[in-house]
Scaffold this active site. Sequence first.
Site, mmCIF file in Angstrom:
data_model
loop_
_atom_site.group_PDB
_atom_site.id
_atom_site.type_symbol
_atom_site.label_atom_id
_atom_site.label_comp_id
_atom_site.label_asym_id
_atom_site.label_seq_id
_atom_site.Cartn_x
_atom_site.Cartn_y
_atom_site.Cartn_z
ATOM 1 N N GLN A 93 -11.839 -4.565 -35.587
ATOM 2 C CA GLN A 93 -11.065 -4.534 -34.339
ATOM 3 C C GLN A 93 -9.869 -3.602 -34.496
ATOM 4 O O GLN A 93 -9.098 -3.731 -35.458
ATOM 5 C CB GLN A 93 -10.591 -5.937 -33.952
ATOM 6 N N HIS A 99 -12.407 -7.316 -25.991
ATOM 7 C CA HIS A 99 -13.329 -6.475 -25.233
ATOM 8 C C HIS A 99 -14.728 -6.673 -25.764
ATOM 9 O O HIS A 99 -14.922 -6.920 -26.952
ATOM 10 C CB HIS A 99 -12.933 -4.998 -25.335
HETATM 11 P P1 5GP Z 1 -12.635 -2.159 -31.543
HETATM 12 O O1 5GP Z 1 -12.661 -1.261 -32.738
HETATM 13 O O2 5GP Z 1 -11.269 -2.766 -31.329
HETATM 14 O O3 5GP Z 1 -13.730 -3.198 -31.538
HETATM 15 O O4 5GP Z 1 -12.962 -1.265 -30.296
HETATM 16 C C1 5GP Z 1 -12.020 -0.421 -29.704
HETATM 17 C C2 5GP Z 1 -12.772 0.668 -28.998
HETATM 18 O O5 5GP Z 1 -11.878 1.320 -28.123
HETATM 19 C C3 5GP Z 1 -13.334 1.729 -29.944
HETATM 20 O O6 5GP Z 1 -14.749 1.794 -29.804
HETATM 21 C C4 5GP Z 1 -12.644 3.008 -29.505
HETATM 22 O O7 5GP Z 1 -13.486 4.130 -29.525
HETATM 23 C C5 5GP Z 1 -12.196 2.684 -28.090
HETATM 24 N N1 5GP Z 1 -10.994 3.390 -27.675
HETATM 25 C C6 5GP Z 1 -9.877 3.597 -28.420
HETATM 26 N N2 5GP Z 1 -8.953 4.255 -27.700
HETATM 27 C C7 5GP Z 1 -9.525 4.473 -26.477
HETATM 28 C C8 5GP Z 1 -9.046 5.131 -25.288
HETATM 29 O O8 5GP Z 1 -7.932 5.641 -25.200
HETATM 30 N N3 5GP Z 1 -9.899 5.181 -24.233
HETATM 31 C C9 5GP Z 1 -11.150 4.626 -24.277
HETATM 32 N N4 5GP Z 1 -11.904 4.732 -23.191
HETATM 33 N N5 5GP Z 1 -11.620 3.988 -25.380
HETATM 34 C C10 5GP Z 1 -10.808 3.921 -26.462
#
Ligand code: 5GP
Length: 113
Positions: A93, A99
């Site tokens: 994360q 999300h």
């Molecule tokens: P996590 O790693 O927290 O499970 O997922 C976060 C996701 O947010 C990642 O897949 C990353 O690519 C996406 N993400 C990070 N910054 C941004 C952004 O500024 N805009 C969008 N649309 N996605 C983002």
Amino acid sequence: MDCLFCKIISGDIPAKVIFQDDLVVAFDDINPQAPQHKLIVPRKHIATLNDLQEEDNNLIGYMAQTAKQLAKNLNIAEDGYRIVMNCNAGAGQTVFHIHMHLLGGRHMTWPPG
Ligand code: 5GP
Ligand code: ZN
């Protein structure tokens, strides 16, 4: 609050929004890991799955229903898709506003990395 997804929800940071209503916003992941990679984000700021309250049960269910509907709209429902929620840094994360990742359009392997 200094939260990236709250800023996307408020429109302060742009994103390719594909669906939104009074409970959730869904948009393209900026760094897609599959031909289809969407994020389904509740408008309510909840930092991690560890912070989920019983009162959020309907919201999580609604996020899953949204993912199901989006998968159908994106034509990945029949072939298959994956829903991922990472909790805390050890699971990958990076944005601390819960999300659901909706991933599809390619074959998925198991176990995930
Ligand atoms: P996590 O790693 O927290 O499970 O997922 C976060 C996701 O947010 C990642 O897949 C990353 O690519 C996406 N993400 C990070 N910054 C941004 C952004 O500024 N805009 C969008 N649309 N996605 C983002
Ligand atoms: Zn937030």
